[in-house]
Structures are given as C-alpha cells and as structure tokens.
Design an enzyme around this catalytic site. Structure first.
Site, PDB file in Angstrom:
ATOM      1  N   ASP A  67      -2.398   3.384  13.919  1.00 42.89           N
ATOM      2  CA  ASP A  67      -3.580   3.595  13.108  1.00 42.89           C
ATOM      3  C   ASP A  67      -4.729   2.960  13.895  1.00 42.89           C
ATOM      4  O   ASP A  67      -4.504   2.082  14.715  1.00 42.89           O
ATOM      5  CB  ASP A  67      -3.381   2.909  11.755  1.00 42.89           C
TER       6      ASP A  67
ATOM      7  N   ASP B  52      -2.251   4.512   5.240  1.00 39.90           N
ATOM      8  CA  ASP B  52      -1.120   4.573   6.165  1.00 39.90           C
ATOM      9  C   ASP B  52       0.222   4.469   5.457  1.00 39.90           C
ATOM     10  O   ASP B  52       1.253   4.730   6.060  1.00 39.90           O
ATOM     11  CB  ASP B  52      -1.189   3.428   7.178  1.00 39.90           C
TER      12      ASP B  52
END
Lengths: 61, 706
Positions: free
Chosen positions: B441, B610
């Site tokens: 991420d 996420d």
C-alpha cells in the site's frame, strides 16, 4: 533385594516432591517473565523499605 | 478471528456494562505499557519511582512483556503513577485491561504442567525399567512392572489429554491429523503393557515409551504455543492502547463516554490529530486526512456541515462533530465487514504438518496392520502379533516428526519477535516462505502519514503557517496541516490575490506565499523558499524495494491515491508496477486477480481500505501504526518503523522452511531404519527410548542453531 521395598517408594516420593515444587512454581507465576527475572538478579538492594513482599506480588491473580 | 463489529467496538465490547470507568477498587490490577524498558536498571528505576507513591499499593514490571502491573491503593487510580513515570522519562501508556484478555497464560501453564507430570513419570519409570532391561529376575521384574504401571497410568491419564481430545475432534470431523497416530500409539502401548503386567507373560512393557512420547510431544506443543502467545499478547497490547472513548459535549459540560454509547444527535469534541470514532458532520471548517479510508495522501479541506467518516483524522485545529450514525452503523464498520468475507479463505490453508500427517498416518497404520497380519498368519500367535504391531506403532511414532515443525516455528517466530515482527497466525511462517509477489500500500505503508515539509527554519515556518491560514486554497490547507505544530507568526495587511497567493507584511517587510515555477514558494525578505509538499518515505522503504527486487520478488504498489502522485513515488522507489486509484473494495479484487494468475502474494498495508486485501492475500503484514482492523486482518504486525523488516521476515521464513524440511528428512531417516527392525519383531523398549530421545534432540538442536 528387600531393600527395594524401601528404596523404590523413597525414590518415587523424592521425585514427586520435585514435581510438586515444579507445579507450585507454575501456579505461582514464576514463568511469566523469564527475561525480567534474569535481569532482576543484578539488582542489589531490596526495592521496598516497607517489607520484602508488599511491593512485589509474584503471583498474578 | 472475525471482525464482526467496528474496531472500536471489538475492543469495547466487554466494557459495555461500565460506560464510565469507576474509580478502581484496591485489588483491581491496572496494566501500563512501558515500551522503552529493556534492562535491569529500567526495572529498578520504574519500581523505585513508584515505591514511594501513596496511591500505589504494589507495582511489578514484566520485562518480557514490557508491561507494568500496578495495584492502586483504595480510592486512588493510576493517574499519579502515570504522570510520575512519564516525568521520570519512561514512556508510559495505560492499557485497556479488557482488550488485553485474561491475565496470565492459562493454556500455556496447563501444557507445562502436563509436560512436567509426563517428565517426572518418565524419569521414574525409566529408572525402574533400566533394571528390567538389564535382566532383572522373575519376582523383581513383575514388581517393577507393577510399579511402572501405577506411575504411568495416572500420569498418562493427565498428560495425554490434549492428544486424545484432538484425536476425537479430528475423527468426528472425518479428518486425519498428527494426533491420531500419537493417541493410538499411546493408548495401545498403555493397554498392551497393562495386559503384560497382569498376565506376566515375560514380554516387553512399553510404559516408559508411552510416557517419553507424551513428554517430548508436550514440550513441542508448549514451544509452539509460547511463541504464538507472546506474539498475540503483544498484538493485543496494540489494541489495548487505543481506548475506544470519546469526549461528548453536553449542556453540563464535557464527559468521557464509550464510543458505542454515542447516539445520533450527540456532539463530540475531537482534538487535532484525533481519529473520528463515528460518522458525523463538521460544525466548523476542518482539514481531514482521509488516507486510512481511501489511500489519498493529500489532506482534504472541509467546510462547515461537511460529512466526516469514521476513521478519518482531524488535522490542524480541533473540531466539534455532530454525530449522524452510531458506531456500529458507521463507515468503519461497513469497511471492516469486507474482512469477514475474505478471511474464510485462509483458514483452509493446511500447513506442512497437516500434509505430513496425511501422508504419514496411513503409512504407519498400514505398516502396523501389515506386521500384525504377517505375524498372525505366519505363526498363528495372536499375542506375539499384537506385540509386534504395538512396537511398530510406538517406534515409528512421530516424535521427531511432531517436534520437527513446532521447534523451528518457535525458534524463528521468537527471532522475528525480537526483531520487532509479531506473527499471529500459526501457519503464517509457512505461507510467508511461499511468497513470490509483494504488494505494498502507498500511504501510511511506504510513506509515513501526511505530506510533510522538509525542514524549514522556525521563523519561516511560522510565517508560512500564518500566510497559509489566511487562504482556503487546498494547498494552503495542506500547508496548515503539515505545519500544525508551529505557532503562526504575527502578520499585518493580509491580502489574498486570487490565483496568485497570499501577501502580508511581517515585521514591516513584505512576505508572500504563492505559486512558483515548481509548486508553492514562500517569499521572505531576501530569499525565496520552495515548499515542496512531498510525501515522507518510511525509513527503509528504498532499501526494502531494492532488496526484494534483487532477491527476485515481484514488487507492486496498490493505492487508492491519484495515479499522478502514485507514479511520482513509484519512480522514486523504483517500483515498476503500479495500480493507482483503486477503491477499497477493489483492492481485494485486485489481489484475488493476482492469486488467480498463480501468484502467492504478500500484502503490506495499514489502512481500512487495505483490510479486504490483507485478508485475501496469501500472507499479510501491517505496520504497528495501522488501524486496528488492518492489524486484525493481517498475519503479522511490524512493531518498528523500518520497512526492511519485510525483507528480513521473508528471508527468515524461507530459512524456516528449509529447516523444517531438514527436520522432516531426519525424522524420515530414523523411521526408515526403525520400521524394518520393528516389523521383523526385533524392537525393544530400550531401543525405542534411545531412538525417540536422540531423534527428538537432534531435531530440536537443528531448529535452534543459528
């Protein structure tokens, strides 16, 4: 060989004593913080002036 | 490990009966995190500082857990101790006792007690058996068998419970696991030995073998449990640090309430830097950091009445929020539900241990049955056939095999723990070893928090802040957020020139904040300072990407941020593959797509957006700064800020897999030698004892060597 009648119970009882001590240390939480206990032997003075046990509860509840 | 409620509520659930914390009674233990303590001097320092406080009845430091257990005296709470500790330079944080779970490790203590009993019985029976092995005569042998039986049977009844319980569960579900042959061997050994003792046939008894089997296996199980329990309790501590409370504004004033007690229509006060616990509308202008939900790095300006979603961070100035939804209906909760969906997939993963057991159990049972059939068929001696079959089962029992994996897992998990990586899932190490693609991420993982300004002189920063405050332009809002820590300078004649910037006079001289050739610039008397709003890389980010790519991993960046900003950062880091502008739900789909391509993906992420991807990936890691939901969804948590831990974890996982395979080979080799001997009927209890101990010790040593 009659001595075995005494020796075997004695050896088993001694072993059982060790086991009881081991189980007591377990109940008492003496394996909770091995790292800390290793460090604590380096501390020289008793930490609490009011008595040895009042500040250091070894047992978790 | 399901995320059924919002992260705040998970931590808060056991607290619902006690909305406001009552003054603790004497005897209620309070736990305080002391992340910085590391040596004997720290223990002495902490305990000495607290020793003289009247509000403290007892205090004891746990160095391993970096935690302090405090008993306040009646009528007092922990606040005095906390302030004294912080004043003394120890970084002390109160922990939410309910999130920590029960004090002490009950399961570990039980395992250790069982192992102690098995060990004690093993030694005594072994001592008695030595006489039998070396040829004790009729009466003595008979007596020794009785002594052995009277020690072994009660000990087994207590120690072998975990194996029997697990066997029953496995068989009921129609599965096979490593405990089935273990339980069968222990049971058969005890049963046939008891028969030999009663019948006094002069054949071997296997009490010592059954006990040593039990002992070695329990030690392996304890090692495995301890490694995971330490990691899990450290992970629980991260949750316990985030007390799910909010400050509610009422007509009477401010009160601290549980987040779950907030109702639509309530007004809550949020400090600068606080995370909104529920959805609501802003009662004043604000700047929001939405990165946890969307992955966007740039702060978002918000006008009066704008919607704030749970999980967003308030930047710059404090804000009053009118609650519109309860905590369990908030955005946070809905996003966290994504985790539930994806989580189930991973529980189907079967570790090497299961696969070894599936291969091993039928082979051993088949061999034992074969030996039985052969001897019965050839000699017609049922008693001898049963003895041989039992010996085969005991000799081949997976002592080394059962230790092979837990010993390595425990050693490596412990090593990772000391390196600041907590692995929570039992099969995480094995899954990490299979990884070929690493997905990062961006915001919060590769970069740290909000966009930051490179070091500005205090005076320049003060002027920039004051100028930026005068404007509502997004760049100005971002600047205010980035400079939230410094006080604005005193300016006069503030003027905003639309499209040009802000001008003012500072100490009588002209200063300006405006557009430069490359982004915003600050013009001070005599100098022009560019203000590049760059994203701050997490330490080790550059190195870890270079390292991973050099080792042969595919590195991918997956972000909800704009493609332009993602590209800039990817070029800086040397990442070739970028998926930008991916929304929260799509991240998990993106991961699923990669999995369909046959990749084994490690996801590293921190945000709520996420969580789905973290749960869907083959393995996942989250930094300690991640949201609770993300930490819950991932297999491991990295406590340090340095990203190099990712590469180290992967390298260690591969080493662990190599060790496990070596150990399995050693165990198989032992069996290859022992099985023919046992099937031919030449196995003795002495041989079983020697083989079992030596192979177990060899395997354990291989696991702990560097």
């Amino acid at each position: 060989m009659n001595i075995l009648i005494i020796l075997i119970p004695v050896s088993v009882l001694l072993g059982a004593g060790g086991l009881a001590a081991c189980l007591w240390t377990l109940r008492n939480g003496q394996y909770e913080d091995l790292e800390g206990d290793a460090a604590r032997i380096l501390l020289e003075d008793p930490l609490d002036p009011r008595g040895p046990d009042s500040k250091t509860p070894a047992a978790p509840e | 490990m399901s995320v059924a409620a919002c992260p705040g509520c998970i931590a808060a659930a056991p607290l619902t009966e006690m909305p406001a914390r009552p003054a603790p009674k004497a005897g209620d233990a309070i736990y305080i995190a002391l992340p910085q303590i590391h040596c004997a001097a720290c223990i002495a320092g902490v305990e000495r500082v607290l020793a003289d406080l009247p509000s403290v009845a007892a205090a004891r430091v746990n160095l391993g857990a970096k935690r302090l257990r405090l008993l306040p005296t009646a009528g007092h709470d922990e606040s005095e101790a906390l302030s004294v500790l912080n004043a003394a330079g120890f970084d002390a944080h109160l922990l939410d006792a309910s999130a920590l779970g029960p004090a002490g490790d009950e399961e570990g203590r039980k395992l250790l007690a069982r192992a102690a009993v098995a060990g004690f019985a093993m030694m005594n029976v072994m001592a008695v058996s030595v006489a039998v092995w070396s040829g004790a005569g009729e009466v003595t042998r008979e007596m020794f068998h009785w002594v052995s039986a009277s020690i072994a049977l009660p000990a087994l009844a207590f120690s072998a419970v975990p194996f029997f319980a697990s066997t029953v569960t496995a068989l009921r579900a129609g599965r096979m696991n490593m405990d089935v042959p273990i339980a069968l061997a222990i049971f058969l050994a005890a049963a046939t030995s008891l028969y030999e003792t009663f019948a006094d046939t002069g054949a071997h008894t296997w009490f010592d073998a059954a006990l040593s089997l039990c002992f070695f296996l329990l030690v392996g199980r304890y090692l495995e449990h301890r490694a995971r329990a330490t990691a899990r309790s450290a992970a629980a501590e991260l949750t316990a640090l985030e007390l799910p409370r909010a400050t509610r504004l009422t007509e009477a004033g401010r009160e601290t309430v549980n987040v779950c007690a907030l109702m639509p229509g309530d007004r809550i006060a949020l400090a600068a830097g606080a995370r909104a616990p529920v959805d609501g509308t802003a009662e004043g202008p604000a700047t929001l950091d939405r990165s946890a939900l969307t992955g966007e790095a740039a702060p978002v300006p918000l006008s009066v009445g704008g919607a704030v979603c749970a999980g967003e961070v308030i930047l710059g100035a404090p804000l009053t929020l009118a609650v519109t939804r309860r905590a369990e209906d908030s955005t946070l909760r809905r996003l966290a539900a994504l985790v539930e969906v994806a989580e189930t997939g991973r529980h189907r993963y079967s570790g090497l241990a299961d696969r070894a057991a599936r291969l091993y159990a039928p082979v051993v049972h088949g061999l034992a049955a074969l030996a039985f059939a052969l001897w019965w068929g050839l000699t017609g001696d049922l008693h001898h056939a049963i003895s041989v079959a039992t010996a085969t089962l005991i000799i081949t029992c997976p002592c080394a095999l059962a230790l092979a994996i837990p010993a390595v897992t425990a050693a490596m998990t412990g090593r990772l723990f000391r390196g600041g990586v907590l692995l929570k899932s039992p099969t995480a190490l094995e899954r990490l070893a299979e990884i070929d693609t690493v997905v990062f991420d961006k915001t919060g993982t590769l970069t740290e928090g909000v966009a930051r300004l490179p070091g500005l002189a205090p005076e320049a920063a003060a002027v920039a802040r004051a100028l930026a405050e005068a404007s509502d332009h997004p760049v100005s809002r971002a600047l205010v957020a980035a400079l939230a820590e410094c006080a604005p300078a005193q300016l006069t004649d503030l003027r905003e020139l639309p499209g040009e910037g802000v001008e003012a006079r500072w100490n009588g001289r002209s200063v300006r904040l405006g557009r430069g050739a490359k982004g915003p610039v600050l013009e001070l008397p005599g100098e022009v300072i560019p203000l590049p709003l760059t994203e701050h890389l997490r330490p080790g980010a550059l190195e870890v990407i270079a390292d991973l790519e050099a080792t042969g991993f595919d590195v991918v960046m997956l972000t909800g941020d704009t493609p332009a900003r993602a590209e800039v950062l990817a070029r800086r880091l040397g990442i070739a593959k970028v998926h930008a502008g991916v929304r929260a739900g799509d991240k998990a789909d993106c991961l699923a797509g990669m999995t369909r391509e046959g990749r084994r993906v490690l996801m590293v992420g921190d945000g709520l957006n996420d969580t789905g991807a973290l749960a869907r990936a083959h393995a996942s890691l989250a930094p300690a700064s991640a949201l609770d939901a993300a930490r819950v969804a991932s297999d491991g948590v990295m406590l340090g800020v340095d990203l190099r831990a990712v590469a180290q974890t992967l390298a260690l996982a591969r080493r662990a897999r190599r060790r496990i395979r070596q150990n399995l080979a050693v165990a198989a080799l032992y069996n290859a030698v022992a099985i023919p001997v046992a099937v031919l009927g030449h196995a003795t209890p002495l041989m079983a004892a020697a083989v079992m101990s030596s192979s177990s010790i060899l395997v354990a040593m291989n696991a702990v060597r560097r």
